[in-house]
Motif scaffolding. Sequence first.
Motif, PDB file in Angstrom:
ATOM      1  N   GLU A  93      -2.490 -10.936 -25.739  1.00 40.20           N
ATOM      2  CA  GLU A  93      -3.751 -10.399 -25.795  1.00 40.20           C
ATOM      3  C   GLU A  93      -3.733 -10.027 -27.278  1.00 40.20           C
ATOM      4  N   GLU A  94      -2.867  -9.137 -27.670  1.00 40.80           N
ATOM      5  CA  GLU A  94      -2.738  -8.463 -28.990  1.00 40.80           C
ATOM      6  C   GLU A  94      -2.900  -9.617 -29.902  1.00 40.80           C
ATOM      7  N   GLY A 131      -1.096 -12.378 -16.956  1.00 33.32           N
ATOM      8  CA  GLY A 131      -1.034 -11.102 -15.960  1.00 33.32           C
ATOM      9  C   GLY A 131      -1.219 -11.683 -14.453  1.00 33.32           C
ATOM     10  N   THR A 138       4.889  -7.159 -20.664  1.00 34.61           N
ATOM     11  CA  THR A 138       4.882  -7.193 -21.831  1.00 34.61           C
ATOM     12  C   THR A 138       4.247  -8.499 -22.518  1.00 34.61           C
ATOM     13  N   GLU A 180       0.506  -8.409 -22.692  1.00 30.36           N
ATOM     14  CA  GLU A 180      -0.162  -7.688 -23.629  1.00 30.36           C
ATOM     15  C   GLU A 180       0.115  -7.962 -25.029  1.00 30.36           C
ATOM     16  N   ASP A 181       1.381  -8.645 -25.246  1.00 27.76           N
ATOM     17  CA  ASP A 181       1.527  -9.287 -26.400  1.00 27.76           C
ATOM     18  C   ASP A 181       0.633 -10.339 -26.897  1.00 27.76           C
TER      19      ASP A 181
END
Length: 200
Positions: free
Chosen positions: A147-148, A124, A141, A144-145
């Motif tokens: 992190e998930e 980020g 994106t 976020e991916d």
Amino acid sequence: MIEFGIGILAGVLLTGVVAWLVLPGMMLEIRESPYDTVEETCDRLADTIEDKGWSNQAVRDMNASMAKRGVEMDRPVRVVELCNANHAKAVLNASPEVSTMMPCAWGVYEGEDGNVYVSGMNMGLMGQMFGGTIAEVMGGTVAEDEEEMLDEALSRKANARSTHSLREPDASRGAPQGDGAMSDASTDLDAADDASHTAR
């Protein structure tokens, strides 16, 4: 007026010093693994990467690679590579020069305390530094991916599901099992390196 100028200069210098001290720590994100070994952690990360529709291109055994050059490392270190072709295309079409930072990767290593840790770039923050498409894709994106995936792979729930035994090697990934093995991609790179040394 002179005092005002000195105050501004002092503020700029102070900001620079703070940034110099703080930014290195902000660029890296480190998590403790709930698993007992580096190998177990790599296995779980590789499985989660594939489950989420990304590609685990290689798990690089840094100890084995160094040992081939006669260098012994104190603790196990692996590099888990991951890539999403669609995200990579968007970034490379806009800024092919950032290919030097690809593919994405996580470091997995044993700390001085004997625990296992996973390190990764703060995608980020890095995306914001570049702006444009890189900020949109890598800072949005991709961040976020990642992190998930890390949340799922390193969660206590995931640890409870683990059998605490290494899975069989996946031929499609060439995942290493222990210090003596390398992924297919790593082996190819070492072979190419050896060939270049021989040629010289």
